[in-house]
Design an enzyme around this catalytic site. Structure first.
Site, mmCIF file in Angstrom:
data_model
loop_
_atom_site.group_PDB
_atom_site.id
_atom_site.type_symbol
_atom_site.label_atom_id
_atom_site.label_comp_id
_atom_site.label_asym_id
_atom_site.label_seq_id
_atom_site.Cartn_x
_atom_site.Cartn_y
_atom_site.Cartn_z
ATOM 1 N N LYS A 111 0.836 -1.199 0.000
ATOM 2 C CA LYS A 111 0.000 0.000 0.000
ATOM 3 C C LYS A 111 0.870 1.247 0.000
ATOM 4 C CE LYS A 111 -3.794 -2.411 2.267
ATOM 5 N NZ LYS A 111 -4.471 -2.769 3.524
ATOM 6 N N GLN A 128 -4.684 -1.483 9.884
ATOM 7 C CA GLN A 128 -4.489 -2.762 9.193
ATOM 8 C C GLN A 128 -5.008 -3.909 10.064
ATOM 9 O OE1 GLN A 128 -3.256 -3.261 5.976
ATOM 10 N NE2 GLN A 128 -3.845 -5.376 6.290
ATOM 11 N N ASP A 159 -11.228 2.661 4.765
ATOM 12 C CA ASP A 159 -11.603 1.253 4.612
ATOM 13 C C ASP A 159 -13.128 1.086 4.684
ATOM 14 O OD1 ASP A 159 -9.864 -0.730 3.935
ATOM 15 O OD2 ASP A 159 -9.242 -1.218 5.983
#
Ligand code: NAD
Length: 306
Positions: A63, A107, A130
């Site tokens: 990422k 994460q 997200d």
């Protein structure tokens, strides 16, 4: 020509996730350049990585590399595996009030597979790239979501749109019911007017269900769960699974060699959904940066040639 021979000759179209990711990324990069040159703003993503999960460390590195290549700054805060949830929350709240950070990504999974729900609720919804905050998940339920879009399901939908002409009334079966993938995927397919079934580990007679699927999206984390004889001939198959085999190879949840002889179109693993997830995350981050400064931006997720 015998039936077996005919079946053996069928080859599904391969849906190239890298190709579609590049198309989305070029729009993201152009928007990032626009922000920088015309407004002096550098879109910035803050990532929290709690150490201890090798796969997560690889994903965060990917990422970061992708962000930098598209003109997005990324800041990775790495925390030791035994970090208290309150310390993770402190990092989130610091970034919530930092105007130079436009997107915040925690994460997952957390060490010990701790439930991330409470922590995710501490992320400012506008920075929740997200789309896992309850407000953003709820907006999806109400079909009010423009931004942020859930990354993996949105990536899957873009790939589906490249292969399926008309979604109305198609039977879409989503195998996997996680808040990260299966559930938001089902919502997006409902929005496309599919008839949606969601299967999970307690589903009885999975093959009978998957054989009805015009669209089959699989996200369970079980290598080769879906065999060729579980697929309806001509179906479009999206394989979200990422499984590392004993020999180090990465494979999906669908037995590709069998499926490509039956399906109409299928995503490979690697090179299918994975690149799309990251591209969608980048699109969410740049969009969040525009919105943080009350700037308009046409949806990066849509293009004339999608
Ligand atoms: P999860 O463990 O949170 O959820 C798995 C879901 O699959 C659950 O609903 C469970 O009931 C269901 N399931 C498990 N075994 C099953 C079985 N035998 N039959 C039917 N259903 C079964 O996982 P997740 O976060 O949703 O991720 C699923 C997979 O997708 C993993 O392999 C993960 O690595 C991968 N993933 C890939 C991407 C990507 O970008 N390609 C993104 C996220 C997750």
């Amino acid at each position: 020509m015998g039936m077996t021979q005919q079946m053996a000759e069928h080859q599904a179209n391969i849906i190239d996730g890298r190709h579609h990711a590049r198309k989305l990324e070029s729009r993201v990069a152009a928007a990032a350049t626009d922000l920088k040159t015309n407004h002096g703003i550098t879109p910035t993503l803050g990532v929290i990585l709690v150490e201890g999960n090798p796969a997560s460390e690889i994903y965060v590195r990917k990422k970061r590399q992708k962000a930098e290549s598209l003109g997005i700054k990324s800041i990775v805060k790495t925390l030791p595996p035994d970090t208290a949830l309150s310390a993770i929350e402190s990092q989130i709240t610091a970034w919530n009030s930092d105007d130079s950070i436009h997107g915040i990504l925690l994460q997952l999974p957390l060490p010990g597979r701790q439930d991330p729900y409470d922590l995710l609720q501490t992320i400012a919804p506008a920075k929740d790239v997200d789309a896992l905050h309850a407000l953003n998940a709820g907006k999806l339920f109400w079909q009010q979501t423009r931004q942020p879009m859930p990354c993996t399901p949105t990536g899957c939908l873009i790939l589906l749109e490249s292969a399926v002409k008309k979604f109305d009334g198609l039977h879409a079966v989503v195998v996997g019911a996680s808040p990260l993938v299966g559930r938001p995927m089902a919502q997006l397919l409902l929005q496309k007017n599919c008839t949606v079934s969601i299967a999970h580990s307690k589903t009885k007679d999975l093959p009978a269900l998957t054989r009805q699927a015009d669209i089959l999206v699989v996200a369970t984390g079980n290598a080769d769960l879906i065999r060729g004889d579980m697929i309806k001939p001509g179906a479009t198959v999206i394989d979200v699974g990422i499984n590392r085999l004993a020999d180090g190879r990465i494979t999906g949840d669908v037995c590709f060699e069998e499926a490509e002889r039956i399906a109409g179109a299928i995503t490979p693993v690697p090179g299918g959904v994975g690149p799309m997830t990251i591209a969608c995350l980048m699109a969410n981050t740049v969009t969040a940066a525009f919105h943080a400064h009350a700037l308009e931006l046409e949806s990066l997720f849509k293009s004339a040639d999608n």
